[in-house]
Design a protein around this motif. Sequence first.
Motif, mmCIF file in Angstrom:
data_model
loop_
_atom_site.group_PDB
_atom_site.id
_atom_site.type_symbol
_atom_site.label_atom_id
_atom_site.label_comp_id
_atom_site.label_asym_id
_atom_site.label_seq_id
_atom_site.Cartn_x
_atom_site.Cartn_y
_atom_site.Cartn_z
ATOM 1 N N VAL A 14 0.857 -1.187 0.000
ATOM 2 C CA VAL A 14 0.000 0.000 0.000
ATOM 3 C C VAL A 14 0.893 1.238 0.000
ATOM 4 C CG1 VAL A 14 -1.782 1.273 1.228
ATOM 5 C CG2 VAL A 14 -1.797 -1.237 1.259
ATOM 6 N N ILE A 15 0.790 2.048 -1.051
ATOM 7 C CA ILE A 15 1.693 3.190 -1.189
ATOM 8 C C ILE A 15 1.075 4.458 -0.636
ATOM 9 C CG2 ILE A 15 2.855 2.209 -3.201
ATOM 10 C CD1 ILE A 15 1.266 4.185 -4.945
ATOM 11 N N ARG A 16 1.946 5.382 -0.225
ATOM 12 C CA ARG A 16 1.535 6.735 0.143
ATOM 13 C C ARG A 16 1.390 7.565 -1.121
ATOM 14 N NH1 ARG A 16 4.849 4.829 4.214
ATOM 15 N NH2 ARG A 16 4.065 5.158 6.355
ATOM 16 N N SER A 17 0.892 8.788 -0.963
ATOM 17 C CA SER A 17 0.527 9.580 -2.144
ATOM 18 C C SER A 17 1.720 9.949 -3.017
ATOM 19 C CB SER A 17 -0.203 10.854 -1.712
ATOM 20 O OG SER A 17 0.653 11.707 -0.977
ATOM 21 N N ASP A 18 2.946 9.984 -2.432
ATOM 22 C CA ASP A 18 4.115 10.374 -3.222
ATOM 23 C C ASP A 18 5.024 9.182 -3.541
ATOM 24 O OD1 ASP A 18 5.080 9.927 -0.690
ATOM 25 O OD2 ASP A 18 6.258 11.777 -0.572
ATOM 26 N N GLU A 19 4.517 7.972 -3.412
ATOM 27 C CA GLU A 19 5.323 6.775 -3.655
ATOM 28 C C GLU A 19 4.895 6.051 -4.926
ATOM 29 O OE1 GLU A 19 6.415 5.710 1.004
ATOM 30 O OE2 GLU A 19 4.818 4.579 -0.010
#
Length: 328
Positions: A14-19
């Motif tokens: 699960v990625i963060r918004s800038d990943e």
Amino acid sequence: MLPQAAYRLDPSPVIRSDEVRVAVEWLNLDAASFRQLSEKHAGDGAAVRAEVLGIIGDRGKMHNPVTGSGGMLVGVVAEVGPDSPLPVKPGDRVATLVSLTLTPLVVTDGLAGWDGRGEQVPCAGHAILFARSIVAVLPDDLDPRLSLAVLDVCGAPALTARTVRRYDAPTVAVLGGGGKSGSLSLVAAARSGARRTVGVVPVAAERDRLLAAGVASDVVLADARDPVGLAAAVTGVLGGPADVTVVCVDVPGCEHGAVLATASGGTVVFFSMATSFAAAALGAEGLAADVTMLIGNGYVPGHAEYALGLVRQVPGVRGLFEDRLAAD
């Protein structure tokens, strides 16, 4: 704590918004790490594979606890966060230009397609890239495995070129000149104004391959761990110490020889994760050597394009890479 210094990373998909999440296809273990693992297990590929799996499972990244190094990877972009600054989109085949020691990583196939006997590791899994990661979209005109091998060491020729340009027609010695980073550094030095380049290799077979490739003015045999012998070999062919010495050897113990083979006022570039920087600094002090010592950190602006361009333009160095890949 920053990712490289952390013992373990969270490799959640699960990625963060800038990943960015990448579906991994290949890992490329750095030469120092692979050599250490192979020597530890006496060439037993199954044991090497098991230890690499263990490291990744334990640490959430490929971070060799002995060498402190890892490598890099190739994969296909699966998801891009809306705030990611990286110039990629889903479906792009990319190579990461940052170390696996700071890249969250999960392997899902048990490395079943790898025999543990080469640096390039086919695998399935995923990796996470941060906003400050560096990544390159693989070119269409080169085999992905060739691109992976080149991009793994692309910082070396770029830093060599930058260093050589600071001198007026210097002499350049490259320790480990027959390897990936070494052969590219020899070509980069010649194209950046070196009047003479010498590749230093440990065995006759490497000398013959390097001579046939035509990427160095001279090639000499020497053990880079023998300071006196190394310095004698370099000065013997150049008529004096090298103005610039580039260390691309993937074994420890080469620091003092590199310093001794370099002229007063010259520069030593340490582009090897096997380097002991304490040994280099204290050795230079003990030898009363007035040399500048640079740590090759793997990043120079434009380094990926520069290295790929050398491989496209110089048949000899491309041949060395392709022969190496065929032998793996």
